[in-house]
Design a protein around this motif. Structure first.
Motif, PDB file in Angstrom:
ATOM      1  N   THR A 177       0.863  -1.185   0.000  1.00 31.80           N
ATOM      2  CA  THR A 177       0.000   0.000   0.000  1.00 31.80           C
ATOM      3  C   THR A 177       0.895   1.229   0.000  1.00 31.80           C
ATOM      4  OG1 THR A 177      -1.747  -1.160   1.216  1.00 31.80           O
ATOM      5  CG2 THR A 177      -1.788   1.253   1.275  1.00 31.80           C
ATOM      6  N   VAL A 179       1.256   5.588   0.209  1.00 29.81           N
ATOM      7  CA  VAL A 179       0.672   6.872   0.590  1.00 29.81           C
ATOM      8  C   VAL A 179       1.536   7.961  -0.011  1.00 29.81           C
ATOM      9  CG1 VAL A 179       0.061   8.424   2.474  1.00 29.81           C
ATOM     10  CG2 VAL A 179      -0.314   5.966   2.729  1.00 29.81           C
ATOM     11  N   ASN A 180       0.921   8.765  -0.863  1.00 25.19           N
ATOM     12  CA  ASN A 180       1.642   9.841  -1.571  1.00 25.19           C
ATOM     13  C   ASN A 180       2.854   9.303  -2.332  1.00 25.19           C
ATOM     14  OD1 ASN A 180      -0.199  11.705  -0.467  1.00 25.19           O
ATOM     15  ND2 ASN A 180       1.073  11.986   1.350  1.00 25.19           N
ATOM     16  N   HIS A 188       0.344   3.589   8.552  1.00 26.55           N
ATOM     17  CA  HIS A 188       0.703   4.993   8.284  1.00 26.55           C
ATOM     18  C   HIS A 188      -0.412   5.888   8.798  1.00 26.55           C
ATOM     19  CE1 HIS A 188       2.704   8.292   6.077  1.00 26.55           C
ATOM     20  NE2 HIS A 188       1.467   8.733   5.884  1.00 26.55           N
ATOM     21  N   LEU A 190      -2.668   9.010   8.728  1.00 28.29           N
ATOM     22  CA  LEU A 190      -3.155   9.790   7.595  1.00 28.29           C
ATOM     23  C   LEU A 190      -3.325  11.256   7.942  1.00 28.29           C
ATOM     24  CD1 LEU A 190      -5.835   7.291   6.232  1.00 28.29           C
ATOM     25  CD2 LEU A 190      -3.604   7.829   5.205  1.00 28.29           C
ATOM     26  N   ASP A 194      -3.977  13.253   1.879  1.00 27.33           N
ATOM     27  CA  ASP A 194      -3.118  12.123   1.505  1.00 27.33           C
ATOM     28  C   ASP A 194      -3.771  11.283   0.406  1.00 27.33           C
ATOM     29  OD1 ASP A 194      -1.066  12.701   3.214  1.00 27.33           O
ATOM     30  OD2 ASP A 194      -1.582  11.203   4.731  1.00 27.33           O
ATOM     31  N   ILE A 196      -3.889   7.618  -1.067  1.00 29.81           N
ATOM     32  CA  ILE A 196      -3.583   6.227  -0.747  1.00 29.81           C
ATOM     33  C   ILE A 196      -3.764   5.404  -2.016  1.00 29.81           C
ATOM     34  CG2 ILE A 196      -4.021   4.339   0.869  1.00 29.81           C
ATOM     35  CD1 ILE A 196      -5.748   6.356   2.480  1.00 29.81           C
TER      36      ILE A 196
END
Length: 208
Positions: A177, A179-180, A188, A190, A194, A196
């Protein structure tokens, strides 16, 4: 505020776009500054209408409330405003009002406990609200967000409320996965805005 029900004609004398304009003006008029220097605006709105005008919105009330709520969120994002809790909009009857007139009463309403409310915005524009319940992501049809993508595991990830923020957890998925654009390790925290990524599907997190 340029599509959806805002420009739909109704049987009453009030156009939906008028409600949207007044609601965001109410946010401007009632904004304040908190101890952190953030501009705080109301998040709880009661739209008072005459009985006749309220009845004219019967067929589109749910859609109208949803778009007014979204308009408040979008305007807050554009202006850099902050909410103290989830956005709530209600249409109520005020028998003292004449047809064609309406009032909006707003207040700052703090979220109960934990991180408050948030949402995940899917590529289709659909919004999945976040609260105390766990949101699951994967290929399985019983997942909250079910995605038919071979790059996504059957049980790929979860988004859960922590003490002060929402957290995305990777469930040992095959492709991970992100994020950014950065692959996370297990979990993580959030932040508003953001992105995802689950496989080739990109979801935006919004704090309410």
């Amino acid at each position: 505020m340029v599509d959806g029900v805002f420009f739909r004609r109704t049987k009453g004398s009030i156009r939906p776009i008028e409600l949207g304009r007044r609601l965001v003006r109410e946010m401007d008029d009632q904004r304040s500054v908190d101890v952190k220097g953030r501009r705080i605006v109301p998040n709880d709105f009661k739209v008072a209408l005459s009985a006749i005008d309220h009845a004219s919105f019967n067929e589109i009330e749910d859609a109208l409330v949803a778009e007014l709520t979204e308009a408040a969120r979008e305007y807050a994002r554009e202006e850099g405003y902050h909410f103290m809790g989830p956005v709530s909009v209600q249409l109520i009857v005020d028998n003292e009002l004449r047809g064609g007139r309406f009032n909006i009463v707003s207040q700052l309403k703090q979220a109960a406990s934990g991180p408050g409310m948030g949402s995940l915005v899917l590529p289709s524009g659909k919004r999945v609200d976040l609260g105390t319940a766990t949101v699951t992501v994967g290929r399985l049809p019983e997942c909250t967000i079910s995605i038919n993508d071979s790059n996504i595991s059957r049980n790929h990830a979860e988004v859960r409320a922590g003490q002060t923020a929402f957290i995305v957890y990777d469930l040992g998925s095959t492709n991970g996965t992100m994020v950014n654009g950065i692959k996370i390790v297990d979990e993580h925290r959030l932040r508003d805005g953001d992105i995802i990524s689950f496989g080739s599907t990109h979801v935006r997190f919004e704090a309410s």
